[in-house]
Design an enzyme around this catalytic site. Sequence first.
Site, mmCIF file in Angstrom:
data_model
loop_
_atom_site.group_PDB
_atom_site.id
_atom_site.type_symbol
_atom_site.label_atom_id
_atom_site.label_comp_id
_atom_site.label_asym_id
_atom_site.label_seq_id
_atom_site.Cartn_x
_atom_site.Cartn_y
_atom_site.Cartn_z
ATOM 1 N N GLY A 1 24.472 20.176 -30.763
ATOM 2 C CA GLY A 1 24.331 21.052 -29.601
ATOM 3 C C GLY A 1 25.382 22.148 -29.733
ATOM 4 C CD GLN B 1 17.605 16.855 -31.826
ATOM 5 O OE1 GLN B 1 16.421 16.571 -31.998
ATOM 6 N NE2 GLN B 1 18.285 17.560 -32.704
ATOM 7 C CG ASP C 1 21.561 26.023 -31.681
ATOM 8 O OD1 ASP C 1 20.774 25.412 -30.951
ATOM 9 O OD2 ASP C 1 22.482 25.474 -32.324
HETATM 10 O O1 MRU Z 1 20.248 20.357 -33.995
HETATM 11 P P1 MRU Z 1 20.876 20.274 -32.631
HETATM 12 O O2 MRU Z 1 20.612 18.996 -31.932
HETATM 13 O O3 MRU Z 1 22.338 20.637 -32.672
HETATM 14 O O4 MRU Z 1 20.140 21.416 -31.790
HETATM 15 C C1 MRU Z 1 20.520 21.609 -30.456
HETATM 16 C C2 MRU Z 1 19.720 22.650 -29.769
HETATM 17 O O5 MRU Z 1 18.852 23.258 -30.327
HETATM 18 C C3 MRU Z 1 20.100 22.952 -28.345
HETATM 19 O O6 MRU Z 1 18.989 23.345 -27.607
HETATM 20 C C4 MRU Z 1 21.133 24.090 -28.327
HETATM 21 O O7 MRU Z 1 22.177 23.845 -29.213
HETATM 22 C C5 MRU Z 1 21.681 24.311 -26.973
HETATM 23 S S1 MRU Z 1 22.666 22.973 -26.427
HETATM 24 C C6 MRU Z 1 23.294 23.402 -24.921
#
Ligand code: MRU
Length: 376
Positions: A80, A226, A267
């Site tokens: 995240g 997730q 992200d």
């Molecule tokens: O691969 P991840 O689990 O790190 O991806 C996370 C996401 O895509 C979230 O939607 C993003 O980081 C926002 S978290 C507040």
Amino acid sequence: MPSAVQAIQCSQTVHRHNERDQYSDCFQECMSSLAEQAIRWSDNRLVLLDQRKLPSEVRFVECNSIGEVTAAIRDMVVRGAPAIGVSAAYGIVLAARQHCAASPGSWKKTIEADLQELLQARPTAVNLKWVVTRMRGAIAKAGHDRPEAELLHAAKQIHRQDVEANRAIGAHGAALLETDAVVLTHCNAGALATGGYGTALGVIRSACAQNKIKTIYADETRPWFQGTRLTAWELLQDGIPVTLICDGAAASLMRRKQLAWVIVGADRVACNGDVANKIGTYSLAVMARQHGVGFMVAAPTSTIDLEVSSGDRIEIEERSYREVTEYQGHTLAPAGARVWNPVFDITPAELVTALVTEKGAVKHPTADKIRNLMRK
Ligand code: MRU
């Protein structure tokens, strides 16, 4: 996980999420808000809730060095975008301690190699770059001797400000929802993915507190699940009901269930409002447009990358084929199947109904509107 990373595991750390009363004494004190304690600075080291193991196992990983923090980010012990940034800030405190002990006169130079490696750990999440830039400022100001206290102060400030931003995002986002809203979220953009409270889940938490939500749907979010593993766990920990759907059920959900909003995190947001987020976000935005459903992106301004003009210029992380062909050590695909595993996609700004930040909401974001927002 490198062997240097120590796992803190008490004798009873394997629990189902609905067996809260069985938590052992060592988790009793934090069981009401485990997700809020996913990132902790304790006894001069960083302690992370291991998100690879949830929900079947509540296990903490202890990081005593920048190498261990970089590995924890790369291996998704913590994930995240904002959570990666906050963890990185604490990792830089550990790096300063190490480098200052090894080369007291030149640690501000020798630390750079570790910062470069940290920046590569997850390339799409801009929060990593944002935090490294901010901590470089703190490093420049810190004394040559014993910089740890000053850098720890800066890291804690980043952590606290992220939680404050999420609470403001929650309030701004909830204000856009009508009562009895049916919402869908993707991936996990909750307390686990941030310094605490969450962005997309922050909006959902705030709206729930105002009794505005009728039903929350969560996408399973393949291949890492997730949604299934983390969003469902986090909401249920807070007593918030959630209904899981397979990713492929989203279009039918929009057609049949009077969905009001899709609410996601980000992200990285480009200057023109294009959004990089978990793979599958773009397809949800296209479906939302087709079905007249609002598409809300909830993210702190630290996720807006003013150096990137559009989504085409955002690097999309590709991860191991194993995330697709295997699940927890079980092989799902036949040997020889090829795999393409980009873990983020780009949603064009024209599909975004509202970009919600701690500074307020921008409807139908454009480069001009984002520039004005950043000036506030
Ligand atoms: O691969 P991840 O689990 O790190 O991806 C996370 C996401 O895509 C979230 O939607 C993003 O980081 C926002 S978290 C507040």
